[in-house]
Design an enzyme around this catalytic site. Structure first.
Site, PDB file in Angstrom:
ATOM      1  N   ARG A 145       0.618   6.461   3.808  1.00  0.00           N
ATOM      2  CA  ARG A 145       0.884   6.398   2.376  1.00  0.00           C
ATOM      3  C   ARG A 145       2.358   6.062   2.155  1.00  0.00           C
ATOM      4  O   ARG A 145       3.204   6.353   3.017  1.00  0.00           O
ATOM      5  CB  ARG A 145       0.537   7.737   1.705  1.00  0.00           C
ATOM      6  CG  ARG A 145      -0.939   8.101   1.841  1.00  0.00           C
ATOM      7  CD  ARG A 145      -1.229   9.491   1.302  1.00  0.00           C
ATOM      8  NE  ARG A 145      -2.651   9.831   1.428  1.00  0.00           N
ATOM      9  CZ  ARG A 145      -3.227  10.339   2.515  1.00  0.00           C
ATOM     10  NH1 ARG A 145      -2.473  10.605   3.588  1.00  0.00           N
ATOM     11  NH2 ARG A 145      -4.513  10.601   2.551  1.00  0.00           N
ATOM     12  N   LYS A 172      -0.644  14.569   2.525  1.00  0.00           N
ATOM     13  CA  LYS A 172      -1.431  14.888   1.331  1.00  0.00           C
ATOM     14  C   LYS A 172      -2.371  16.063   1.581  1.00  0.00           C
ATOM     15  O   LYS A 172      -2.520  16.942   0.723  1.00  0.00           O
ATOM     16  CB  LYS A 172      -2.241  13.664   0.903  1.00  0.00           C
ATOM     17  CG  LYS A 172      -3.084  13.879  -0.338  1.00  0.00           C
ATOM     18  CD  LYS A 172      -3.831  12.620  -0.718  1.00  0.00           C
ATOM     19  CE  LYS A 172      -4.677  12.838  -1.964  1.00  0.00           C
ATOM     20  NZ  LYS A 172      -5.424  11.622  -2.341  1.00  0.00           N
ATOM     21  N   HIS A 235       0.059   1.637  -2.462  1.00  0.00           N
ATOM     22  CA  HIS A 235      -1.047   2.521  -2.097  1.00  0.00           C
ATOM     23  C   HIS A 235      -2.270   1.715  -1.670  1.00  0.00           C
ATOM     24  O   HIS A 235      -3.111   2.202  -0.897  1.00  0.00           O
ATOM     25  CB  HIS A 235      -1.411   3.435  -3.269  1.00  0.00           C
ATOM     26  CG  HIS A 235      -0.572   4.666  -3.356  1.00  0.00           C
ATOM     27  ND1 HIS A 235      -0.724   5.740  -2.498  1.00  0.00           N
ATOM     28  CD2 HIS A 235       0.443   4.995  -4.195  1.00  0.00           C
ATOM     29  CE1 HIS A 235       0.148   6.689  -2.814  1.00  0.00           C
ATOM     30  NE2 HIS A 235       0.872   6.259  -3.834  1.00  0.00           N
ATOM     31  N   ARG A 238      -3.655   0.666   2.277  1.00  0.00           N
ATOM     32  CA  ARG A 238      -4.639   1.424   3.050  1.00  0.00           C
ATOM     33  C   ARG A 238      -6.056   0.939   2.743  1.00  0.00           C
ATOM     34  O   ARG A 238      -6.922   0.903   3.626  1.00  0.00           O
ATOM     35  CB  ARG A 238      -4.496   2.919   2.753  1.00  0.00           C
ATOM     36  CG  ARG A 238      -3.251   3.530   3.358  1.00  0.00           C
ATOM     37  CD  ARG A 238      -2.847   4.836   2.683  1.00  0.00           C
ATOM     38  NE  ARG A 238      -3.900   5.822   2.598  1.00  0.00           N
ATOM     39  CZ  ARG A 238      -4.233   6.653   3.589  1.00  0.00           C
ATOM     40  NH1 ARG A 238      -3.594   6.587   4.743  1.00  0.00           N
ATOM     41  NH2 ARG A 238      -5.185   7.541   3.421  1.00  0.00           N
ATOM     42  N   HIS A 261      -7.986  10.741   6.648  1.00  0.00           N
ATOM     43  CA  HIS A 261      -8.848  11.282   5.609  1.00  0.00           C
ATOM     44  C   HIS A 261      -9.446  12.604   6.080  1.00  0.00           C
ATOM     45  O   HIS A 261      -9.746  12.773   7.253  1.00  0.00           O
ATOM     46  CB  HIS A 261      -9.972  10.300   5.277  1.00  0.00           C
ATOM     47  CG  HIS A 261      -9.523   9.178   4.407  1.00  0.00           C
ATOM     48  ND1 HIS A 261     -10.244   8.014   4.255  1.00  0.00           N
ATOM     49  CD2 HIS A 261      -8.415   9.027   3.650  1.00  0.00           C
ATOM     50  CE1 HIS A 261      -9.602   7.194   3.437  1.00  0.00           C
ATOM     51  NE2 HIS A 261      -8.492   7.796   3.053  1.00  0.00           N
ATOM     52  N   TYR A 271     -13.482  17.629  15.900  1.00  0.00           N
ATOM     53  CA  TYR A 271     -13.963  16.706  16.941  1.00  0.00           C
ATOM     54  C   TYR A 271     -13.272  15.351  16.811  1.00  0.00           C
ATOM     55  O   TYR A 271     -12.806  14.773  17.787  1.00  0.00           O
ATOM     56  CB  TYR A 271     -15.479  16.546  16.817  1.00  0.00           C
ATOM     57  CG  TYR A 271     -16.075  15.576  17.809  1.00  0.00           C
ATOM     58  CD1 TYR A 271     -16.386  15.984  19.102  1.00  0.00           C
ATOM     59  CD2 TYR A 271     -16.334  14.258  17.449  1.00  0.00           C
ATOM     60  CE1 TYR A 271     -16.942  15.102  20.017  1.00  0.00           C
ATOM     61  CE2 TYR A 271     -16.877  13.358  18.355  1.00  0.00           C
ATOM     62  CZ  TYR A 271     -17.183  13.791  19.637  1.00  0.00           C
ATOM     63  OH  TYR A 271     -17.716  12.912  20.532  1.00  0.00           O
TER      64      TYR A 271
END
Length: 297
Positions: A145, A172, A235, A238, A261, A271
């Protein structure tokens, strides 16, 4: 006990948790300005109707997202009052479906590979101060970001391992994120590395090498390069990476891990973080090489 007294306690708890400065500023704005009509009201006497009367004018002004987030802040304050026996319930809970949902607007982004190559060429040829285009190219290559790139500090980099570890306080999702550096990203790091004592930022401001570049610097330079706000924002880089890599059939779980994310499944999230490192290294280099290819389209 007044609403303002409990609200101040809530805010201090956020400070103690070391939330990001931008988050603290927004919460302070919610409490001091938007919720001002509640300040002197006894918190155990505030009703759902009273809160709706506060929130509806904000919603009608077109600021649906602000109304939603203000309700969330008020709810958090009431939850603190409840657990400390100063309010019997959270009246804002009744308003969850009483407010209109925010209008979702996606980040403006270029998803055509040829057009994105044109943007990259313009960044390469930018005639002004070189730090901003270098920072934007670094952001593109690392799929981070804008704020994460702007705040990059040299102590966060392991040059031997070619990694950049962004601390949780600047992420974030408040979770540390380790970024493998492609050859192209590592080159930008080395070109912008400073040996000046006291300089910590990789991409410092022109005004002071101890200050971050401004929050609007990236988008301002995109406008100077001839791209409108409806075409692309920083932004949106991404979105470009995600769209291109997904359209080319790369593993979506690895792409999500690159973008940091948050997976809602805790086991799956753990995982992904431990399993996909080698794939992230490989795909990060593929993305950087693709960006070079796009320049020639």
């Amino acid at each position: 006990m007044t609403f303002k007294e409990v609200a101040d306690e809530y805010y201090e708890s956020l400070v103690d948790r070391e939330l990001a400065p931008a988050t603290l500023r927004k919460k302070r704005w919610h409490i001091e300005d938007l919720a001002k009509p509640l300040h002197n009201r006894p918190i155990d006497q505030i009703t759902a109707a009273e809160l709706l009367h506060l929130l509806k004018p904000i919603e009608r002004s077109g600021r649906r997202e602000t109304a939603k987030k203000l309700r969330a802040t008020i709810s958090a304050i009431f939850r603190l009052a409840m657990v400390t026996m100063r309010a019997p319930a959270d009246p804002s809970a009744a308003l969850k479906d009483a407010l209109l949902p925010p209008k979702v607007k996606g980040r403006a982004a270029i998803t055509d590979e040829k057009e994105f190559g044109q943007l990259l060429r313009r960044l390469d040829d930018y005639p002004g101060w070189p730090v901003i285009p270098a920072a934007m190219k670094f952001q593109i290559l690392t799929c981070t970001r804008p704020g994460e790139t702007r705040g990059a500090r040299m102590q966060e980099f392991d040059l031997d391992a070619r990694t950049w570890t962004i601390p949780a306080t600047r992420m974030k999702m408040r979770r540390e994120h380790k970024v493998p550096l492609s050859d192209q990203a590592f080159e930008i790091v080395m070109e912008n590395w400073s040996e000046i004592k006291g300089v910590e930022l990789l991409f410092p401001s022109l005004i002071s090498n101890r200050k971050l570049v401004s929050e609007n610097a990236f988008n301002t330079d995109l406008r100077r390069l001839g791209f409108s706000g409806d075409e692309v924002t920083a932004h949106g880089f991404r979105v470009t990476a995600s769209t291109v890599l997904n359209s080319r059939g790369y593993n979506p779980d690895v792409i999500e891990a690159i973008l940091a994310h948050q997976d809602t499944n805790v086991i799956r999230r753990t995982y992904n973080r431990t399993t996909y490192w080698n794939q992230r290294v490989e795909l990060g280099q593929i993305w950087a090489d693709l960006c070079d290819e796009f320049r020639s389209l």
